[in-house]
Design a protein around this motif. Structure first.
Motif, short mmCIF file in Angstrom:
data_model
loop_
_atom_site.label_atom_id
_atom_site.label_comp_id
_atom_site.label_asym_id
_atom_site.label_seq_id
_atom_site.Cartn_x
_atom_site.Cartn_y
_atom_site.Cartn_z
N THR A 29 0.83 -1.21 0.00
CA THR A 29 0.00 0.00 0.00
C THR A 29 0.86 1.25 0.00
O THR A 29 0.35 2.36 -0.09
CB THR A 29 -0.95 0.07 1.22
OG1 THR A 29 -0.17 0.30 2.39
CG2 THR A 29 -1.76 -1.20 1.37
N MET A 30 2.18 1.08 0.16
CA MET A 30 3.11 2.22 0.17
C MET A 30 4.44 1.77 -0.40
O MET A 30 5.08 0.88 0.16
CB MET A 30 3.37 2.67 1.61
CG MET A 30 2.56 3.83 2.05
SD MET A 30 3.02 4.24 3.74
CE MET A 30 1.51 5.06 4.19
N ILE A 31 4.86 2.41 -1.50
CA ILE A 31 6.21 2.13 -1.98
C ILE A 31 7.09 3.33 -1.63
O ILE A 31 6.65 4.47 -1.63
CB ILE A 31 6.23 1.85 -3.50
CG1 ILE A 31 5.48 2.93 -4.28
CG2 ILE A 31 5.63 0.47 -3.78
CD1 ILE A 31 5.63 2.80 -5.80
N ARG A 32 8.33 3.03 -1.29
CA ARG A 32 9.29 4.08 -0.87
C ARG A 32 10.34 4.19 -1.98
O ARG A 32 11.23 3.37 -2.09
CB ARG A 32 9.95 3.68 0.45
CG ARG A 32 8.98 3.26 1.55
CD ARG A 32 9.72 2.76 2.79
NE ARG A 32 10.73 1.76 2.46
CZ ARG A 32 10.49 0.45 2.34
NH1 ARG A 32 9.29 -0.04 2.57
NH2 ARG A 32 11.46 -0.38 2.01
N VAL A 33 10.21 5.25 -2.78
CA VAL A 33 11.04 5.33 -3.98
C VAL A 33 11.93 6.56 -3.97
O VAL A 33 11.46 7.69 -3.85
CB VAL A 33 10.15 5.37 -5.24
CG1 VAL A 33 11.01 5.45 -6.49
CG2 VAL A 33 9.24 4.14 -5.30
N GLY A 34 13.23 6.33 -4.06
CA GLY A 34 14.20 7.41 -4.09
C GLY A 34 14.86 7.57 -5.44
O GLY A 34 14.50 8.43 -6.24
N SER A 35 15.84 6.72 -5.73
CA SER A 35 16.68 6.91 -6.91
C SER A 35 15.92 6.89 -8.23
O SER A 35 16.31 7.57 -9.18
CB SER A 35 17.82 5.88 -6.91
OG SER A 35 17.33 4.60 -6.67
N ALA A 36 14.82 6.15 -8.32
CA ALA A 36 14.07 6.12 -9.58
C ALA A 36 13.40 7.46 -9.87
O ALA A 36 13.00 7.72 -11.00
CB ALA A 36 13.04 5.00 -9.55
N ILE A 37 13.28 8.31 -8.86
CA ILE A 37 12.71 9.65 -9.07
C ILE A 37 13.80 10.72 -9.13
O ILE A 37 13.83 11.57 -10.00
CB ILE A 37 11.70 10.01 -7.96
CG1 ILE A 37 10.47 9.10 -8.05
CG2 ILE A 37 11.27 11.48 -8.07
CD1 ILE A 37 9.48 9.29 -6.91
N PHE A 38 14.72 10.65 -8.17
CA PHE A 38 15.69 11.75 -8.00
C PHE A 38 17.08 11.44 -8.54
O PHE A 38 17.98 12.28 -8.45
CB PHE A 38 15.79 12.12 -6.51
CG PHE A 38 14.48 12.56 -5.91
CD1 PHE A 38 14.01 13.85 -6.14
CD2 PHE A 38 13.73 11.70 -5.13
CE1 PHE A 38 12.80 14.26 -5.60
CE2 PHE A 38 12.52 12.11 -4.57
CZ PHE A 38 12.05 13.40 -4.81
N GLY A 39 17.28 10.24 -9.04
CA GLY A 39 18.60 9.86 -9.54
C GLY A 39 19.43 9.19 -8.46
O GLY A 39 19.07 9.22 -7.29
N SER A 40 20.54 8.60 -8.88
CA SER A 40 21.32 7.81 -7.91
C SER A 40 21.98 8.74 -6.90
O SER A 40 22.19 9.92 -7.15
CB SER A 40 22.36 6.98 -8.64
OG SER A 40 23.16 7.83 -9.41
N ARG A 41 22.30 8.17 -5.75
CA ARG A 41 22.88 8.97 -4.67
C ARG A 41 24.38 8.78 -4.62
O ARG A 41 24.89 7.75 -4.83
CB ARG A 41 22.26 8.57 -3.33
CG ARG A 41 20.84 8.98 -3.19
CD ARG A 41 20.26 8.52 -1.87
NE ARG A 41 20.18 7.06 -1.79
CZ ARG A 41 19.13 6.34 -2.16
NH1 ARG A 41 18.06 6.92 -2.64
NH2 ARG A 41 19.16 5.03 -2.08
#
Ligand SMILES: *Cc1c(COP(=O)(O)O)cnc(C)c1O
Length: 221
Positions: free
Chosen positions: A209-221
């Motif tokens: 019910t909740m996905i936690r998405v970082g790099s696929a939106i903001f690019g790699s860290r």
């Protein structure tokens, strides 16, 4: 990285599902968060208390902040006044501390219990036995300034889709088992936080019910 386009893509893939997007902004600058906010996102996740408090103080008040990383008891007080959901509660002592700060701030703090579902030993989280011991303990009923909304889990870091799917399936099953129990004042299961950039599709297919998405939106860290 075109943040706005990436967000549009995610919003499209979530259409018609009941799954929500938590945009993970750790290590990313305020300007990136503002760009995502202007594209319509209001739910952001950070994994460090200091970064979370610094950023939240500089950004619009209608943002829902989620704590997704390991949380130390002595730092709960800094996020207790405003945090919208803590995904990473992994011990009874931490939960007691969150409850204490909930009382001080005169609010009920929403939490998820983080389960250990991966093969790696390094990932935090409760075992199934620890989970049932916790929610069935007499002391748990006394915690009236927290509310457990569900579970969070991180799958093994692997390319093996079958392995990831198996771990997510197991977590979903556990979630359903607890959800079937009679609701309680401080335990009302509705959220299952599973899936990140590399495995969110499997997460959604397996009932997240909740996905936690970082790099696929903001690019790699
Ligand atoms: C960093 C992080 C994420 C997002 O990871 P990405 O691979 O960048 O999507 C999700 N969950 C937790 C707990 C994290 O620490």
């Amino acid at each position: 990285m075109n943040i706005k386009n990436n967000i549009l893509k995610f919003q499209e893939s979530l259409l018609g599902t009941s799954c929500k997007l938590v945009a993970v902004t750790k290590t990313k600058p305020i300007s990136d968060i503002l760009e995502a906010y202007e594209a319509g996102l209001t739910r952001f996740g950070e994994n460090k208390v200091q970064e979370l408090t610094e950023k939240s103080s500089q950004l619009p008040e209608d943002i829902e902040w989620h704590m997704i990383g390991h949380l130390q008891r002595n730092k709960v007080k800094y996020i207790a006044p405003f945090i919208s959901l803590i995904h990473s509660v992994d011990s009874f002592r931490l939960l007691q501390e969150v409850n204490k700060e909930g009382i001080k701030n005169n609010r009920i703090i929403n939490c998820l219990l983080q389960m250990h579902i991966a093969e790696e030993e390094t990932k935090f989280g409760l075992s199934e036995k620890e989970l049932f011991d916790l929610i069935n303990s007499v002391e748990f009923d006394d915690l009236q300034n927290i509310k457990i909304l569900g579970l969070m889990g991180m799958a093994t870091f692997t390319d093996d889709e079958k392995q990831i799917r198996k771990e997510f399936k197991g977590l979903k099953k556990l979630f359903e088992r607890i959800k079937e129990q009679p609701a309680r004042e401080n335990l009302f299961f509705s959220e299952l936080s599973m899936g990140m950039s590399s495995d969110y599709k499997i997460g959604i297919e397996e009932g997240s019910t909740m996905i936690r998405v970082g790099s696929a939106i903001f690019g790699s860290r």
